[in-house]
Design a protein around this motif. Structure first.
Motif, PDB file in Angstrom:
ATOM      1  N   GLN A   1      32.471  44.783  46.925  1.00 38.94           N
ATOM      2  CA  GLN A   1      32.329  46.225  46.735  1.00 38.94           C
ATOM      3  C   GLN A   1      31.819  46.895  48.003  1.00 38.94           C
ATOM      4  O   GLN A   1      32.280  47.984  48.375  1.00 38.94           O
ATOM      5  N   SER A   2      30.888  46.233  48.680  1.00 46.92           N
ATOM      6  CA  SER A   2      30.334  46.804  49.915  1.00 46.92           C
ATOM      7  C   SER A   2      31.365  46.878  51.030  1.00 46.92           C
ATOM      8  O   SER A   2      31.212  47.657  51.979  1.00 46.92           O
ATOM      9  N   GLN A   3      32.422  46.065  50.905  1.00 47.25           N
ATOM     10  CA  GLN A   3      33.504  46.083  51.888  1.00 47.25           C
ATOM     11  C   GLN A   3      34.586  47.097  51.532  1.00 47.25           C
ATOM     12  O   GLN A   3      35.633  47.164  52.187  1.00 47.25           O
ATOM     13  N   GLY A   4      34.341  47.865  50.464  1.00 41.92           N
ATOM     14  CA  GLY A   4      35.272  48.912  50.068  1.00 41.92           C
ATOM     15  C   GLY A   4      36.457  48.431  49.249  1.00 41.92           C
ATOM     16  O   GLY A   4      37.449  49.149  49.101  1.00 41.92           O
ATOM     17  N   LYS A   5      36.354  47.220  48.686  1.00 44.71           N
ATOM     18  CA  LYS A   5      37.465  46.695  47.890  1.00 44.71           C
ATOM     19  C   LYS A   5      37.542  47.424  46.546  1.00 44.71           C
ATOM     20  O   LYS A   5      36.523  47.693  45.915  1.00 44.71           O
ATOM     21  N   SER A   6      38.764  47.710  46.112  1.00 44.24           N
ATOM     22  CA  SER A   6      38.965  48.353  44.825  1.00 44.24           C
ATOM     23  C   SER A   6      38.835  47.329  43.696  1.00 44.24           C
ATOM     24  O   SER A   6      38.831  46.113  43.940  1.00 44.24           O
TER      25      SER A   6
ATOM     26  N   ASN B   1      41.079  46.482  41.475  1.00 44.06           N
ATOM     27  CA  ASN B   1      42.266  45.633  41.440  1.00 44.06           C
ATOM     28  C   ASN B   1      42.257  44.608  42.566  1.00 44.06           C
ATOM     29  O   ASN B   1      42.688  43.460  42.378  1.00 44.06           O
ATOM     30  N   GLU B   2      41.765  45.002  43.725  1.00 41.10           N
ATOM     31  CA  GLU B   2      41.679  44.057  44.847  1.00 41.10           C
ATOM     32  C   GLU B   2      40.677  42.950  44.541  1.00 41.10           C
ATOM     33  O   GLU B   2      40.919  41.775  44.859  1.00 41.10           O
ATOM     34  N   ILE B   3      39.558  43.305  43.907  1.00 34.67           N
ATOM     35  CA  ILE B   3      38.557  42.299  43.550  1.00 34.67           C
ATOM     36  C   ILE B   3      39.111  41.337  42.504  1.00 34.67           C
ATOM     37  O   ILE B   3      38.876  40.120  42.566  1.00 34.67           O
ATOM     38  N   LEU B   4      39.862  41.865  41.537  1.00 33.45           N
ATOM     39  CA  LEU B   4      40.502  41.002  40.538  1.00 33.45           C
ATOM     40  C   LEU B   4      41.442  40.007  41.206  1.00 33.45           C
ATOM     41  O   LEU B   4      41.479  38.828  40.844  1.00 33.45           O
ATOM     42  N   GLU B   5      42.209  40.476  42.177  1.00 33.18           N
ATOM     43  CA  GLU B   5      43.161  39.610  42.870  1.00 33.18           C
ATOM     44  C   GLU B   5      42.441  38.548  43.689  1.00 33.18           C
ATOM     45  O   GLU B   5      42.846  37.388  43.723  1.00 33.18           O
ATOM     46  N   ILE B   6      41.336  38.919  44.333  1.00 32.65           N
ATOM     47  CA  ILE B   6      40.594  37.980  45.187  1.00 32.65           C
ATOM     48  C   ILE B   6      39.852  36.941  44.352  1.00 32.65           C
ATOM     49  O   ILE B   6      39.867  35.744  44.658  1.00 32.65           O
ATOM     50  N   THR B   7      39.194  37.394  43.288  1.00 31.26           N
ATOM     51  CA  THR B   7      38.360  36.482  42.488  1.00 31.26           C
ATOM     52  C   THR B   7      39.146  35.678  41.464  1.00 31.26           C
ATOM     53  O   THR B   7      38.666  34.651  40.981  1.00 31.26           O
ATOM     54  N   LYS B   8      40.342  36.172  41.090  1.00 32.32           N
ATOM     55  CA  LYS B   8      41.189  35.486  40.104  1.00 32.32           C
ATOM     56  C   LYS B   8      40.500  35.336  38.746  1.00 32.32           C
ATOM     57  O   LYS B   8      40.716  34.353  38.030  1.00 32.32           O
ATOM     58  N   VAL B   9      39.666  36.316  38.380  1.00 34.60           N
ATOM     59  CA  VAL B   9      39.005  36.257  37.079  1.00 34.60           C
ATOM     60  C   VAL B   9      39.664  37.248  36.135  1.00 34.60           C
ATOM     61  O   VAL B   9      40.433  38.116  36.558  1.00 34.60           O
TER      62      VAL B   9
END
Length: 320
Positions: free
Chosen positions: A243-248, A250-258
């Motif tokens: 979040q601190s890196q400005g990720k949305s 949907n982007e966090i969902l894609e990165i974390t795969k949760v």
């Protein structure tokens, strides 16, 4: 036949779909609700019973958008007509692994009225334990009784996670003990861990202890509970950093795969705890883990509850 398959247990949902959509029984056509390149008309065409390859067709629809959010009735008229007169030669299966169908929607109610509704949830712990023991026995792995109890505790009613861990353990060449379970098995990310973090940061001792006792109710050791809590804290820290890196979202969902619900719970918890507090909690849990393994003068559960009381009394940043 029309099926509507939902629930919290992905493993059982996958089992049921594999049973219903057996390629040896006929053609299987798949639609993904997250793919915008299909329409209800295409889905209904697949249901028309005119397959060139077999007499029977199974149409699988994962995450159908009209069961998730409101859709204009003019797009659903064909579906409603089909629901009233489905073809005998076709099985139409609507399903979700996310358990996010909206039962308040008109489309959901129409489908449910004309379908066999299967809600596949997890076992309660009383029934999960014998199920897991049976699966372990059938796996024919070399595992100690303590390790079996630890594995059941670590997975905490989550059949999907249990089978993922069991597949990993099948590859281990030697005797499996409880320490190995702690090292290589992924713990359950049950919502109670988030609730415990929230209670700790809110300074609510009784609630924090209540959640701890619930998570640890059927375990002979609190070590898996500590590891589970630490895993949740590491996940919270990672999400906070993203979040601190400005990720949305949907982007966090894609990165974390949760799954979406887990990210939602994490984001709610992160409104109540700072990253510095997360690191402090992780450090203190690590110290507690060492004490548990080196000093047995106090029962494990009592030591953890004393730890919670001291943590809340002094504040997260001040506990020795």
């Amino acid at each position: 036949m029309i099926y509507l398959i939902q629930g919290q247990e992905e493993y059982f949902i996958r089992q049921k779909i594999a049973e219903l959509a057996d390629p040896s029984k006929g053609e299987v056509v798949r639609f993904n609700g997250n793919d915008k390149n299909w329409s209800i008309e295409e889905m209904l065409e697949a249901c028309d019973g005119n397959s060139l390859f077999s007499e029977h067709t199974t149409v699988l629809v994962d995450q159908p958008f009209f069961l998730l959010r409101k859709t204009d009735d003019k797009y659903l008229e064909g579906l409603y007509r089909y629901l009233e007169k489905p073809l005998y030669e076709t099985d139409l299966i609507f399903y979700t692994y996310e358990n996010n169908f909206n039962s308040k929607l008109k489309a959901y109610k129409k489908v449910a009225e004309n379908a066999q509704v299967l809600t596949l949830n997890s076992y309660d712990f009383k029934n999960f334990a014998p199920y897991a023991r049976q699966q372990i026995s059938e796996a024919q792995i070399s595992i100690s009784p303590d390790a079996i109890s630890r594995l059941i505790s670590v997975c905490y009613r989550n059949a999907t996670l249990f089978h993922q861990n069991l597949e990993i353990l099948k590859l281990y060449p030697g005797r499996i003990d409880a320490d190995l379970i702690d090292k290589i098995c992924t713990p359950s990310h049950d919502g109670d861990s988030f609730d415990m973090v929230n209670a700790l940061t809110a300074g609510d001792v009784s609630k924090a202890i209540s959640f701890f006792r619930k998570v640890n109710e059927h375990s002979d050791s609190i070590v898996p509970s500590i590891h589970q809590l630490a895993s949740q804290l590491r996940f919270l820290y990672f999400v906070s950093w993203l979040q601190s890196q400005g990720k949305s979202r949907n982007e966090i969902l894609e990165i974390t795969k949760v799954k979406d619900y887990r990210l939602k719970m994490a984001m709610q918890t992160l409104t109540k705890i700072r990253r510095e507090q997360i690191m402090e909690l992780l450090a203190k849990l690590s110290d507690l883990d060492v004490k548990l393994k080196s000093d047995s003068s106090i029962p494990e559960d009592m030591r953890f509850e004393l730890f919670i009381m001291e943590l809340v009394r002094k504040g997260i940043h001040e506990v020795d």
